[in-house]
Write a protein that holds these residues in place. Structure first.
Motif: not given
Length: 158
Positions: A27-36, A71-73, A105-107, A144-149
Motif C-alpha cells: 500500500g503506497l501513498n500517492d499524494n494522499g491517495k492509496v495505491y495498492i 514508507y509503505v504498508g 520502508r522501501v529502499t 530490485v527493491f527491499k522492504l525492511e519491516v
C-alpha cells in the motif's frame, strides 16, 4: 489487535505463514491517495527481523511513488476456506485464513551483489529452488527493491 485469540506471535509460525503466501500487496501513498500493488516476493528473516524483496521496472507509477515516499504498508494472506455451522443460515458462515500485515520502508538496491541476493530470495520463495544463473545485463536492467519491516502482526482463524 482486537482479536488477541487469533494473534500469532511465534516467529517460526509467522515465517511458515509468510512462506505459504504467493503475493504481497504493498500500500503506497500517492499524494494522499492509496495505491495498492500486488507483487511476488522473496524474504529473509534474521532474529525476528523481516526483509521482503521485490523486482520490477525502473519506470512507472510504483517506482515514481516510492522515489517520493518510501514508507509503505503491506499485507499477505493464505489458507482461505469458507465454512458454516448451518448451511441455510447466512450468519453461520465464516472464513478460515492466515494473514500478515505491517509497515516499513522501501529502499532501492543498487549494489550488484545485494540485487543478486534479493533476486535469489525471490526465486527461492517462488520456486523452492536455491541455485539459479542470472544474466548480468538483466540484473543491471531490473529494479530490485527491499522492504525492511518495522511493524508486523500475524493473525489466524481456523
Amino acid at each position: 489487535m482486537r482479536r488477541k485469540d487469533r494473534e500469532i506471535t511465534d516467529n517460526e509460525k509467522i515465517k511458515k505463514i509468510i512462506s505459504e503466501c504467493d503475493c504481497c500487496r504493498l500500500g503506497l501513498n500517492d499524494n494522499g491517495k492509496v495505491y495498492i500493488v500486488p507483487l511476488n516476493f522473496g524474504f529473509t528473516e534474521e532474529n525476528g527481523k523481516y526483509t521482503f524483496y521485490f523486482h520490477g521496472a525502473k519506470t512507472g507509477r510504483k517506482y515514481d511513488i516510492l522515489k517520493v515516499n518510501n514508507y509503505v504498508g503491506f499485507e499477505l494472506d493464505t489458507n482461505h476456506k469458507i465454512y458454516f455451522k448451518n448451511e441455510d443460515v447466512a450468519c453461520t458462515y465464516t472464513s478460515a485464513f492466515q494473514s500478515v500485515i505491517g509497515n516499513g520502508r522501501v529502499t532501492f538496491i543498487e549494489d550488484y551483489e545485494e540485487k543478486l541476493k534479493g533476486l535469489l530470495e525471490l526465486m527461492k520463495h517462488n520456486t523452492e529452488k536455491s541455485e539459479w544463473k542470472f544474466d548480468e545485463r538483466m540484473i543491471n536492467s531490473v529494479c530490485v527493491f527491499k522492504l525492511e519491516v518495522e511493524e508486523l502482526s500475524c493473525k489466524e482463524h481456523e
